[in-house]
Design an enzyme around this catalytic site. Structure first.
Site, PDB file in Angstrom:
ATOM      1  CG  ASP A  15      25.633  43.967  32.520  1.00  9.35           C
ATOM      2  OD1 ASP A  15      25.094  43.259  33.411  1.00  9.35           O
ATOM      3  OD2 ASP A  15      25.492  43.751  31.309  1.00  9.35           O
ATOM      4  CB  VAL A  38      19.167  42.510  37.425  1.00 12.47           C
ATOM      5  CG1 VAL A  38      18.523  41.919  38.640  1.00 12.47           C
ATOM      6  CG2 VAL A  38      20.651  42.224  37.407  1.00 12.47           C
ATOM      7  CG  ASP A  39      15.057  36.954  37.158  1.00 11.25           C
ATOM      8  OD1 ASP A  39      15.947  36.106  37.071  1.00 11.25           O
ATOM      9  OD2 ASP A  39      13.878  36.710  37.493  1.00 11.25           O
ATOM     10  N   GLY A 128      14.160  48.131  41.259  1.00  9.50           N
ATOM     11  CA  GLY A 128      13.687  48.349  39.886  1.00  9.50           C
ATOM     12  C   GLY A 128      12.192  48.125  39.823  1.00  9.50           C
ATOM     13  CB  ILE A 129      10.302  45.346  38.241  1.00 11.73           C
ATOM     14  CG1 ILE A 129      10.876  45.522  36.822  1.00 11.73           C
ATOM     15  CG2 ILE A 129       8.872  44.823  38.197  1.00 11.73           C
ATOM     16  CD1 ILE A 129      11.234  44.228  36.109  1.00 11.73           C
ATOM     17  CE1 TYR A 130       8.679  41.996  41.860  1.00 11.36           C
ATOM     18  CE2 TYR A 130      10.142  41.178  43.564  1.00 11.36           C
ATOM     19  CZ  TYR A 130       9.242  40.941  42.546  1.00 11.36           C
ATOM     20  OH  TYR A 130       8.895  39.638  42.225  1.00 11.36           O
TER      21      TYR A 130
HETATM   22  N1  AR6 Z   1      23.314  44.889  36.150  1.00 10.32           N
HETATM   23  C1  AR6 Z   1      23.188  45.510  37.339  1.00 10.32           C
HETATM   24  N2  AR6 Z   1      22.041  46.050  37.778  1.00 10.32           N
HETATM   25  C2  AR6 Z   1      20.961  45.972  36.959  1.00 10.32           C
HETATM   26  C3  AR6 Z   1      21.005  45.341  35.693  1.00 10.32           C
HETATM   27  C4  AR6 Z   1      22.253  44.781  35.291  1.00 10.32           C
HETATM   28  N3  AR6 Z   1      22.403  44.153  34.113  1.00 10.32           N
HETATM   29  N4  AR6 Z   1      19.769  45.428  35.125  1.00 10.32           N
HETATM   30  C5  AR6 Z   1      18.991  46.091  35.999  1.00 10.32           C
HETATM   31  N5  AR6 Z   1      19.710  46.437  37.099  1.00 10.32           N
HETATM   32  P1  AR6 Z   1      15.014  44.738  38.851  1.00 10.32           P
HETATM   33  P2  AR6 Z   1      13.556  44.063  41.335  1.00 10.32           P
HETATM   34  C6  AR6 Z   1      19.282  47.140  38.325  1.00 10.32           C
HETATM   35  O1  AR6 Z   1      13.806  45.357  38.274  1.00 10.32           O
HETATM   36  O2  AR6 Z   1      13.199  45.487  41.529  1.00 10.32           O
HETATM   37  C7  AR6 Z   1      12.174  40.757  37.529  1.00 10.32           C
HETATM   38  O3  AR6 Z   1      11.191  40.635  36.545  1.00 10.32           O
HETATM   39  C8  AR6 Z   1      18.063  48.029  38.215  1.00 10.32           C
HETATM   40  O4  AR6 Z   1      18.430  49.320  37.727  1.00 10.32           O
HETATM   41  O5  AR6 Z   1      15.839  43.861  37.991  1.00 10.32           O
HETATM   42  O6  AR6 Z   1      14.082  43.280  42.512  1.00 10.32           O
HETATM   43  C9  AR6 Z   1      12.158  39.602  38.515  1.00 10.32           C
HETATM   44  O7  AR6 Z   1      11.837  38.384  37.896  1.00 10.32           O
HETATM   45  C10 AR6 Z   1      17.600  48.079  39.658  1.00 10.32           C
HETATM   46  O8  AR6 Z   1      18.310  49.088  40.374  1.00 10.32           O
HETATM   47  O9  AR6 Z   1      14.658  43.835  40.173  1.00 10.32           O
HETATM   48  C11 AR6 Z   1      11.115  40.032  39.497  1.00 10.32           C
HETATM   49  O10 AR6 Z   1       9.822  39.737  39.012  1.00 10.32           O
HETATM   50  C12 AR6 Z   1      18.014  46.715  40.213  1.00 10.32           C
HETATM   51  O11 AR6 Z   1      18.910  46.156  39.256  1.00 10.32           O
HETATM   52  C13 AR6 Z   1      11.294  41.538  39.553  1.00 10.32           C
HETATM   53  O12 AR6 Z   1      11.880  41.905  38.301  1.00 10.32           O
HETATM   54  C14 AR6 Z   1      16.876  45.751  40.434  1.00 10.32           C
HETATM   55  O13 AR6 Z   1      15.904  45.919  39.427  1.00 10.32           O
HETATM   56  C15 AR6 Z   1      12.266  41.943  40.645  1.00 10.32           C
HETATM   57  O14 AR6 Z   1      12.286  43.335  40.754  1.00 10.32           O
END
Ligand code: AR6
Length: 177
Positions: A15, A38-39, A128-130
């Site tokens: 994490d 993660v945000d 992730g979401i993107y």
């Molecule tokens: N620690 C490390 N990695 C993590 C954690 C954590 N606690 N939580 C998730 N991940 P994402 P994006 C990983 O969706 O794709 C938000 O709503 C996850 O498994 O967080 O850039 C923002 O506000 C994935 O591999 O970010 C934007 O609207 C990675 O972090 C949007 O999501 C990124 O996943 C950004 O989407």
């Protein structure tokens, strides 16, 4: 032969909010007002001071464009700073996504270098979401970090944080390959 940079790049499964580094990178959105993934985790752990500084940046410069990065305090996080960068939404790969993702890494590292920060931890921005495919994103992350470290004294250490086993394996392949 081990690369001279190999000691300056670490892969950690876990994490990002728990990483004891000078700065963690947030996969934010252009509003800088928080979100899911993660945000959400970073804002929950960092507390209101992080959001307050994001709001101030937003008032000054109207948020953060895709590929760019801004820096705030880490609030209650173990990390003193959060570097917020906005990754591209995956749209098939021919809409400039690779260049924009590379810019996220470079612009985040530029802020770390400017602040002479010792260590920075990155999540898999956009994966992730993107929807950015993890193999391509891992290749870009490792390439950009390697290049930056070869040319800059700071940060001394970059930690690539893999939230799942697949991401850890992909980073490892890229780093060894
Ligand atoms: N620690 C490390 N990695 C993590 C954690 C954590 N606690 N939580 C998730 N991940 P994402 P994006 C990983 O969706 O794709 C938000 O709503 C996850 O498994 O967080 O850039 C923002 O506000 C994935 O591999 O970010 C934007 O609207 C990675 O972090 C949007 O999501 C990124 O996943 C950004 O989407």
């Amino acid at each position: 032969m081990a690369s001279p940079l190999s000691g300056r790049i670490q892969i950690v499964r876990g994490d990002i909010t728990r990483q004891p580094v000078a700065a963690i990178v947030n996969a934010a959105n252009s509003s800088l007002l928080g979100g899911g993934g993660v945000d959400g985790a970073i804002h929950r752990a960092g507390g209101p001071q992080v959001l307050d500084e994001c709001r101030q940046i937003r008032a000054r410069q109207g948020g953060c464009k895709t590929g760019e990065a801004v820096i705030t305090t880490g609030g209650h996080l173990p990390a003193a700073h959060v570097i917020h960068t906005v990754g591209p939404v995956w749209n098939g790969g021919h809409k400039g996504e690779p260049e924009l993702l590379a810019s996220c890494y470079r612009n985040s590292l530029r802020l770390a270098t400017a602040g002479r920060l010792e260590s920075v931890a990155f999540p898999g921005i956009s994966t992730g979401i993107y929807g950015y495919p993890k193999p391509q994103a891992a290749a870009i992350a490792v390439r950009e970090v390697r290049q930056w470290l070869a040319e800059n004294e700071f940060p001394k250490l970059v930690v690539l944080v893999a939230f799942d086993e697949e991401s850890r394996r992909l980073y490892e392949q890229e780093l060894l390959g």
